[in-house]
Write an enzyme that holds these catalytic residues in place. Sequence first.
Site, PDB file in Angstrom:
ATOM      1  CE1 TYR A   1      -3.813   2.116   0.027  1.00 12.49           C
ATOM      2  CE2 TYR A   1      -3.344   2.634   2.329  1.00 12.49           C
ATOM      3  CZ  TYR A   1      -4.081   2.848   1.171  1.00 12.49           C
ATOM      4  OH  TYR A   1      -5.069   3.783   1.154  1.00 12.49           O
TER       5      TYR A   1
ATOM      6  CE  LYS B   1     -21.844 -20.563 -15.881  1.00  7.39           C
ATOM      7  NZ  LYS B   1     -21.675 -21.418 -17.059  1.00  7.39           N
TER       8      LYS B   1
END
Length: 452
Positions: free
Chosen positions: A115, A170
């Site tokens: 970060y 999926k």
Amino acid sequence: MQIEKGIDKIVKTVRMMILDKPGHFGKMATAVGKAGGSLGDIKLVGYGLEYNTRDVTIIIDSEAMLQAVLEEVGKVEGVTVSDIIDPVLELHRGGKIIVKSRNPITSISTVRKVYTPGVAKVCTLIQRNPELVYEYTAIFNTVAIVTNGTAILGLGDIGAVAGMPVMEGKAALFSELVGINGVPILIQSKDTEEIIRTVASIAPTFGAIKLEDIKSPECFEIEDRLSAMLDIPVLHDDQHGTSVVVLAALLNAGQYVGMQVKDNTVGMVGLGAAGIGISKLLMAFGVRKMVGCDINPGAQAIFAKIGGKPVSLAEVMALSDIVIATTGVPGLIKKEMIRKGQVILPLSNPNPEISSEDARAAGASFAADGRGVNNALAFPGVFRGALNARARKINNRMKIAAAKVIGAAASSGELVPSILDLEMHARVAEAVERAAFESGVARPRTEEIQET
């Protein structure tokens, strides 16, 4: 063909307290069998002073049979049913997918790298050279799974939120079979323009867009316009994933009965998303004679526009050497409609237009239903190959390459391979990637990217 065991059965897990003395477990098993059920997995979940608690998986044909099993088990002395657990619901509890960091974050030093302030360096590099996004972000390996819930798995228009378990499924298959990050995107709208705007706006997040369970005819316009707008693959799986597997199945069926698919008349019963998608790919493969029927005049017009000949159901059955049905109407095809020697693929799931057994009894040389012809055989490898090639499109050459690999991977006597054949998915990806480069839709790779 290859069919999962118990695919037409109901599976329940029954939690039982069983007296810990010889014979009581056997009496319980006998009671299950007497009512028509059979036993699956058995798991010991707790010990007691006199009773042990077990989760017993019971396989039955119907809810009525389950009640009969419970009644018989209830008559067995020393056995008490304490709970009935639906394993399907348990598998979905809490959702089926997660997002997690690829790197352990165990120190402030790591936080500063992944970060701020460290991330600023990477952002600046990508700003200077956008191609570096493929090197330093997950975009290259992330697919949006987009639905508005208007044509969910044979359930119909149940809405995007109710369709979320399908989209998660999926995504789970993407992850487990080919290592792709699938991200479900639910759009609560039936407005074609709004769907196109939404997908186009979020497209920079993804390496490809997978449209899922969007009803026809809207799905055709949505896919075509997004494909023209975006520089990444856009594929409506109900059309193209299904078509790839059907072509693979036909290549094998043709070998078994001595047919050349290109030389035969193919009939489509049902011209929705799947029917039109199958028709387009078969024509691209070289099938010259295609007839089809649908109760919707608009669907017939689309079929005629792509080169098919709209006819009646009776004419499809009379004229066709190969019949493929995708209507969702159980029992639509009657035994007396079938000509001797036809190949019949009634693909509607879970209840086909005619059972394979009835089709063969009526004279079909080959028949198989949609339980094995599953688009999950195609879409993981197709998208993996497209992402590996950094492709701009998924074209017919890539889809045909995938179909040939899927067909070749089937065991002798089988129509298609197992969905869990990881080597097959890897080979599909390789073939699709190669076809992408050969057909000019892959992004060329530079040998070295200048980072500064």
